[in-house]
Design a protein around this motif. Structure first.
Motif, PDB file in Angstrom:
ATOM      1  N   ALA A 285      -3.722   5.005  -5.578  1.00 50.59           N
ATOM      2  CA  ALA A 285      -3.922   6.405  -5.192  1.00 50.59           C
ATOM      3  C   ALA A 285      -5.280   6.929  -5.648  1.00 50.59           C
ATOM      4  CB  ALA A 285      -2.809   7.267  -5.781  1.00 50.59           C
ATOM      5  N   ASP A 286      -6.145   6.021  -6.098  1.00 45.84           N
ATOM      6  CA  ASP A 286      -7.480   6.404  -6.578  1.00 45.84           C
ATOM      7  C   ASP A 286      -7.407   7.473  -7.657  1.00 45.84           C
ATOM      8  OD1 ASP A 286      -8.795   4.635  -4.793  1.00 45.84           O
ATOM      9  OD2 ASP A 286      -8.631   6.111  -3.181  1.00 45.84           O
ATOM     10  N   GLY A 287      -6.391   7.352  -8.500  1.00 44.09           N
ATOM     11  CA  GLY A 287      -6.247   8.283  -9.615  1.00 44.09           C
ATOM     12  C   GLY A 287      -5.680   9.634  -9.248  1.00 44.09           C
TER      13      GLY A 287
ATOM     14  N   GLU B  58       2.147  12.291 -10.844  1.00 41.80           N
ATOM     15  CA  GLU B  58       3.380  11.730 -11.401  1.00 41.80           C
ATOM     16  C   GLU B  58       3.112  10.388 -12.080  1.00 41.80           C
ATOM     17  OE1 GLU B  58       4.654  14.077  -7.688  1.00 41.80           O
ATOM     18  OE2 GLU B  58       3.014  12.747  -8.288  1.00 41.80           O
ATOM     19  N   ALA B  59       2.315   9.548 -11.423  1.00 42.85           N
ATOM     20  CA  ALA B  59       2.016   8.232 -11.989  1.00 42.85           C
ATOM     21  C   ALA B  59       1.190   8.363 -13.264  1.00 42.85           C
ATOM     22  CB  ALA B  59       1.283   7.371 -10.967  1.00 42.85           C
ATOM     23  N   ALA B  60       0.244   9.291 -13.272  1.00 44.32           N
ATOM     24  CA  ALA B  60      -0.589   9.500 -14.462  1.00 44.32           C
ATOM     25  C   ALA B  60       0.268   9.955 -15.643  1.00 44.32           C
ATOM     26  CB  ALA B  60      -1.677  10.526 -14.163  1.00 44.32           C
ATOM     27  N   ASP B  61       1.153  10.919 -15.392  1.00 41.51           N
ATOM     28  CA  ASP B  61       2.032  11.415 -16.459  1.00 41.51           C
ATOM     29  C   ASP B  61       2.988  10.323 -16.930  1.00 41.51           C
ATOM     30  OD1 ASP B  61       0.831  13.874 -16.237  1.00 41.51           O
ATOM     31  OD2 ASP B  61       2.420  14.762 -15.005  1.00 41.51           O
ATOM     32  N   ASN B  62       3.526   9.571 -15.963  1.00 36.61           N
ATOM     33  CA  ASN B  62       4.478   8.515 -16.309  1.00 36.61           C
ATOM     34  C   ASN B  62       3.816   7.397 -17.109  1.00 36.61           C
ATOM     35  OD1 ASN B  62       6.499   9.880 -14.977  1.00 36.61           O
ATOM     36  ND2 ASN B  62       6.370   8.665 -13.105  1.00 36.61           N
ATOM     37  N   LEU B  63       2.584   7.064 -16.738  1.00 33.58           N
ATOM     38  CA  LEU B  63       1.868   6.011 -17.456  1.00 33.58           C
ATOM     39  C   LEU B  63       1.614   6.433 -18.903  1.00 33.58           C
ATOM     40  CD1 LEU B  63       0.429   3.303 -17.506  1.00 33.58           C
ATOM     41  CD2 LEU B  63      -1.617   4.437 -16.600  1.00 33.58           C
ATOM     42  N   LYS B  64       1.223   7.671 -19.076  1.00 36.07           N
ATOM     43  CA  LYS B  64       0.979   8.191 -20.431  1.00 36.07           C
ATOM     44  C   LYS B  64       2.257   8.141 -21.264  1.00 36.07           C
ATOM     45  CE  LYS B  64      -0.730  12.303 -22.848  1.00 36.07           C
ATOM     46  NZ  LYS B  64      -1.265  13.695 -22.667  1.00 36.07           N
ATOM     47  N   LEU B  65       3.361   8.578 -20.654  1.00 30.12           N
ATOM     48  CA  LEU B  65       4.639   8.577 -21.364  1.00 30.12           C
ATOM     49  C   LEU B  65       5.102   7.155 -21.657  1.00 30.12           C
ATOM     50  CD1 LEU B  65       7.094  10.027 -22.505  1.00 30.12           C
ATOM     51  CD2 LEU B  65       8.032  10.151 -20.186  1.00 30.12           C
ATOM     52  N   CYS B  66       4.909   6.267 -20.684  1.00 36.65           N
ATOM     53  CA  CYS B  66       5.338   4.879 -20.859  1.00 36.65           C
ATOM     54  C   CYS B  66       4.580   4.217 -22.002  1.00 36.65           C
ATOM     55  CB  CYS B  66       5.122   4.114 -19.552  1.00 36.65           C
ATOM     56  SG  CYS B  66       5.954   2.512 -19.504  1.00 36.65           S
ATOM     57  N   ARG B  67       3.297   4.493 -22.094  1.00 39.65           N
ATOM     58  CA  ARG B  67       2.501   3.932 -23.188  1.00 39.65           C
ATOM     59  C   ARG B  67       2.999   4.433 -24.538  1.00 39.65           C
ATOM     60  NH1 ARG B  67      -3.341   4.671 -20.123  1.00 39.65           N
ATOM     61  NH2 ARG B  67      -3.419   2.574 -19.181  1.00 39.65           N
ATOM     62  N   SER B  68       3.383   5.707 -24.577  1.00 39.46           N
ATOM     63  CA  SER B  68       3.893   6.250 -25.845  1.00 39.46           C
ATOM     64  C   SER B  68       5.244   5.640 -26.186  1.00 39.46           C
ATOM     65  CB  SER B  68       4.000   7.779 -25.766  1.00 39.46           C
ATOM     66  OG  SER B  68       5.038   8.175 -24.887  1.00 39.46           O
TER      67      SER B  68
ATOM     68  N   ARG C 115       0.849  -1.189   0.000  1.00 39.54           N
ATOM     69  CA  ARG C 115       0.000   0.000   0.000  1.00 39.54           C
ATOM     70  C   ARG C 115       0.886   1.242   0.000  1.00 39.54           C
ATOM     71  NH1 ARG C 115      -4.405  -0.198  -2.209  1.00 39.54           N
ATOM     72  NH2 ARG C 115      -4.861   1.814  -1.230  1.00 39.54           N
ATOM     73  N   PHE C 116       1.697   1.365  -1.039  1.00 44.93           N
ATOM     74  CA  PHE C 116       2.653   2.463  -1.098  1.00 44.93           C
ATOM     75  C   PHE C 116       2.744   2.938  -2.551  1.00 44.93           C
ATOM     76  CE2 PHE C 116       6.740   3.726   1.372  1.00 44.93           C
ATOM     77  CZ  PHE C 116       6.614   5.036   0.936  1.00 44.93           C
ATOM     78  N   PRO C 117       1.736   3.695  -3.016  1.00 39.71           N
ATOM     79  CA  PRO C 117       1.700   4.129  -4.416  1.00 39.71           C
ATOM     80  C   PRO C 117       2.969   4.832  -4.884  1.00 39.71           C
ATOM     81  CG  PRO C 117      -0.351   4.666  -3.318  1.00 39.71           C
ATOM     82  CD  PRO C 117       0.584   4.187  -2.254  1.00 39.71           C
ATOM     83  N   GLY C 118       3.540   5.677  -4.009  1.00 39.98           N
ATOM     84  CA  GLY C 118       4.751   6.395  -4.391  1.00 39.98           C
ATOM     85  C   GLY C 118       5.891   5.460  -4.724  1.00 39.98           C
TER      86      GLY C 118
END
Length: 250
Positions: free
Chosen positions: A199-201, A205-215, A167-170
């Motif tokens: 982190a319930d969205g 940082e995770a949102a930006d990283n996920l978008k970049l990772c997908r690209s 339970r440690f999203p960071g």
């Protein structure tokens, strides 16, 4: 026989007297800690320090606790050097077995731009806690990833995740960053997804990283990996780094 009984009786009285004095001294020390904590809770840090200073060295672990609490107060007063000195004294008072003080020392050393010493403090904190210090593993991982030690950083973030019972999203986010830098993009993507879900969205940082990772997975471009963002607060544990250095009390 009579002399032996008299000697034993005298020793018993002396022993009981010593115990009574010790108990009285400990009560005085604990009362000082309690009063200090009350003043700390009201942000009366200078007054709290005065109370903590009333704890004598003979109070043992309570004395070490008072030194740590004084350090916390100085940290709140933005007197980082004084805080650092008292954290060190607290650690010495417990002969190195004070994980909380070592962790606080590491945080203060980061503030003082002394990353090498901070890294050692976090390592000592982990050792003193028999390896069971999730936030110290997290902070050590941050320092390691900052100096390019992606593999070692990944190991630290994994430990933080395991110790926090996942339970440690960071830590999931930062593990993803380390994995991406090592070219392990599918694994990185999974970590970013976990971080965002836990982190319930609410983890930019995770949102930006996920978008970049997908690209990156769609059209690999190694240069973009440098744009991945680490989380530098204890996301998922409800506290910022500085809020982990709270006073101790009874």
């Amino acid at each position: 026989m009579g002399q032996k009984r008299l000697l034993l009786a005298t020793l018993l009285v002396t022993l009981l007297g010593s115990i009574t004095l010790a108990q009285t001294g400990q009560k005085v020390a604990l009362d000082a800690i309690r009063r200090g904590n009350q003043k700390y809770a009201k942000a009366q840090y200078e007054l709290a320090i005065e109370e903590y200073r009333r704890v004598p060295p003979s109070a043992g672990d309570t004395y070490a606790q008072s030194l740590y609490n004084i350090g916390v107060c100085y940290y709140e007063l933005w007197s980082t050097e004084e805080a650092t000195a008292y954290y060190r004294r607290a650690v010495l008072a417990r002969k190195g077995r004070y994980p909380m003080a070592l962790y606080a020392l590491g945080v203060a050393l980061i503030d003082s731009k002394r990353p090498l010493e901070a890294k050692e403090a976090f390592r000592q904190s982990i050792t003193a806690a028999d390896g069971k210090h999730a936030t110290a593993h997290f902070m050590l991982g941050l320092l390691l990833i900052g100096e390019g030690g992606d593999e070692a950083a990944a190991a630290s973030f994994k430990e933080a995740i395991a110790l926090s019972k996942d339970r440690f999203p960071g830590s999931h986010n930062n593990l993803g960053v380390a994995l991406a830098r090592m070219g392990r993009l599918p694994e990185a993507k999974r970590e970013f997804e976990i971080a965002l879900r836990q982190a319930d969205g609410e983890l930019d940082e995770a949102a930006d990283n996920l978008k970049l990772c997908r690209s990156l997975l769609a059209l690999p471009a190694k240069a973009q990996v440098a744009s991945l963002k680490t989380v530098e607060t204890l996301t998922g544990l409800g506290n910022k780094l500085t809020e982990r250095t709270n006073v101790q009390g009874h």
